[in-house]
Scaffold this motif. Structure first.
Motif, PDB file in Angstrom:
ATOM      1  N   GLY A 137       0.796  -1.219   0.000  1.00 19.11           N
ATOM      2  CA  GLY A 137       0.000   0.000   0.000  1.00 19.11           C
ATOM      3  C   GLY A 137       0.827   1.265   0.000  1.00 19.11           C
ATOM      4  O   GLY A 137       2.017   1.276   0.322  1.00 19.11           O
ATOM      5  N   ALA A 138       0.165   2.371  -0.361  1.00 21.63           N
ATOM      6  CA  ALA A 138       0.839   3.665  -0.503  1.00 21.63           C
ATOM      7  C   ALA A 138       1.400   4.174   0.820  1.00 21.63           C
ATOM      8  O   ALA A 138       2.504   4.739   0.863  1.00 21.63           O
ATOM      9  N   PHE A 139       0.665   3.972   1.899  1.00 18.79           N
ATOM     10  CA  PHE A 139       1.156   4.443   3.192  1.00 18.79           C
ATOM     11  C   PHE A 139       2.375   3.648   3.626  1.00 18.79           C
ATOM     12  O   PHE A 139       3.342   4.209   4.160  1.00 18.79           O
ATOM     13  N   ASN A 140       2.355   2.349   3.380  1.00 19.19           N
ATOM     14  CA  ASN A 140       3.516   1.518   3.679  1.00 19.19           C
ATOM     15  C   ASN A 140       4.741   1.980   2.887  1.00 19.19           C
ATOM     16  O   ASN A 140       5.872   1.966   3.400  1.00 19.19           O
ATOM     17  N   ASP A 141       4.535   2.388   1.657  1.00 17.03           N
ATOM     18  CA  ASP A 141       5.644   2.878   0.831  1.00 17.03           C
ATOM     19  C   ASP A 141       6.298   4.107   1.454  1.00 17.03           C
ATOM     20  O   ASP A 141       7.517   4.295   1.344  1.00 17.03           O
ATOM     21  N   ILE A 142       5.491   4.943   2.105  1.00 13.46           N
ATOM     22  CA  ILE A 142       6.046   6.118   2.788  1.00 13.46           C
ATOM     23  C   ILE A 142       6.796   5.692   4.046  1.00 13.46           C
ATOM     24  O   ILE A 142       7.935   6.117   4.283  1.00 13.46           O
ATOM     25  N   LEU A 143       6.189   4.839   4.845  1.00 20.45           N
ATOM     26  CA  LEU A 143       6.818   4.419   6.104  1.00 20.45           C
ATOM     27  C   LEU A 143       8.166   3.744   5.880  1.00 20.45           C
ATOM     28  O   LEU A 143       9.109   3.952   6.650  1.00 20.45           O
ATOM     29  N   ARG A 144       8.268   2.948   4.825  1.00 22.55           N
ATOM     30  CA  ARG A 144       9.516   2.195   4.652  1.00 22.55           C
ATOM     31  C   ARG A 144      10.681   3.073   4.215  1.00 22.55           C
ATOM     32  O   ARG A 144      11.826   2.615   4.219  1.00 22.55           O
ATOM     33  N   LEU A 145      10.420   4.348   3.915  1.00 18.95           N
ATOM     34  CA  LEU A 145      11.517   5.267   3.640  1.00 18.95           C
ATOM     35  C   LEU A 145      12.379   5.483   4.882  1.00 18.95           C
ATOM     36  O   LEU A 145      13.588   5.715   4.776  1.00 18.95           O
ATOM     37  N   PHE A 146      11.766   5.399   6.061  1.00 18.39           N
ATOM     38  CA  PHE A 146      12.512   5.642   7.302  1.00 18.39           C
ATOM     39  C   PHE A 146      12.357   4.523   8.333  1.00 18.39           C
ATOM     40  O   PHE A 146      13.085   4.484   9.328  1.00 18.39           O
ATOM     41  N   ASN A 147      11.416   3.593   8.100  1.00 21.36           N
ATOM     42  CA  ASN A 147      11.191   2.525   9.069  1.00 21.36           C
ATOM     43  C   ASN A 147      10.654   1.310   8.325  1.00 21.36           C
ATOM     44  O   ASN A 147       9.463   1.005   8.379  1.00 21.36           O
ATOM     45  N   ASP A 148      11.537   0.600   7.655  1.00 21.99           N
ATOM     46  CA  ASP A 148      11.138  -0.548   6.844  1.00 21.99           C
ATOM     47  C   ASP A 148      10.886  -1.749   7.759  1.00 21.99           C
ATOM     48  O   ASP A 148      11.814  -2.279   8.371  1.00 21.99           O
TER      49      ASP A 148
END
Length: 238
Positions: A137-148
């Motif tokens: 998902g799109a929100f997961n794509d944002i989170l994994r930039l700093f917390n994968d």
């Protein structure tokens, strides 16, 4: 027994977390344990909406736990400091254990012990409701930039599989659903996700700018909204 799956092979049901819990959990007269209650948002909903007998809500983040202790209008709720791997409750003392997006936050070397502790405190036939985010998902794509969280989420799933295969629990249901999330501004996103009191994501200026650039296209006059996939493993103590 249905084979456990990390992601849904088909579509995700549109539902909220509370709707799923209401459908599958026998709350009436139940002693409930919520592990990793965070800001106690779901704790309040459970205590106020359902006819539970009691709710014990634990949190390992000392800062947040101290804030939760200031809550005085939930007479059925007791807030306790501690992690899932060391639950300060008697054997067979609760009917329902709930973990909402918190199992993958348990240190990987303590996940198996946490599930053993859940088994210990559940009464015979009691239920463990383990809800975890699906890595998509799109929100997961944002989170994994700093917390994968790919590795820890897979580890949490593997620990659940191991607990079922070991005969501690029976898999009652595996439920895949998608719910809505929102935040009103980038400042709110920063507070909740970039700079939480329980974690240091080592955000420097370059990473901060990269995350902001990823969030900005989703922001409108009413903030940002996302559709997030989840998996619930509903386990019954054997």
């Amino acid at each position: 027994m249905t084979e456990m799956q990390l992601k849904s092979p088909t579509a995700y049901k549109d539902a909220s977390e509370i709707e799923i819990m209401q459908d599958v959990l026998p709350f009436e007269g139940a002693d409930v344990l919520e592990l990793g209650c965070g800001r106690a948002r779901w704790t309040r909903t459970i205590a106020e909406r359902f006819p539970v007998k009691s709710v014990t809500a634990t949190e390992v983040d000392k800062v947040q736990h101290e804030k939760n202790l200031q809550i005085t209008d939930l007479p059925k709720v007791k807030f306790v400091y501690g992690g899932a791997e060391d639950i300060h409750l008697d054997d067979e003392s609760v009917d329902i254990v709930i973990m909402l997006k918190s199992l993958h936050h348990v240190p990987m070397d303590k996940m198996n012990q946490s599930l053993a502790e859940i088994h210990r405190v559940l009464r015979p036939g009691g239920l463990a409701y383990i809800s975890e985010p699906v890595y998509a998902g799109a929100f997961n794509d944002i989170l994994r930039l700093f917390n994968d969280e790919k590795t820890v989420r897979e580890a949490a799933f593997n620990a659940l599989q191991k607990a079922v295969e070991a005969g501690r629990f029976k898999l009652e249901q595996e439920i895949f659903f998608q719910s809505k999330s929102k935040f009103g501004s980038f400042a709110e996103f920063e507070e909740r996700f970039l700079f939480p009191s329980h974690s240091d994501h080592a955000i420097d200026d370059a990473l901060h700018n990269k995350v902001k650039a990823a969030v900005d296209p989703h922001l409108g006059p009413d903030g940002a909204r996302f559709t997030n996939p989840h998996r619930v493993d509903l386990l019954r103590k054997i």
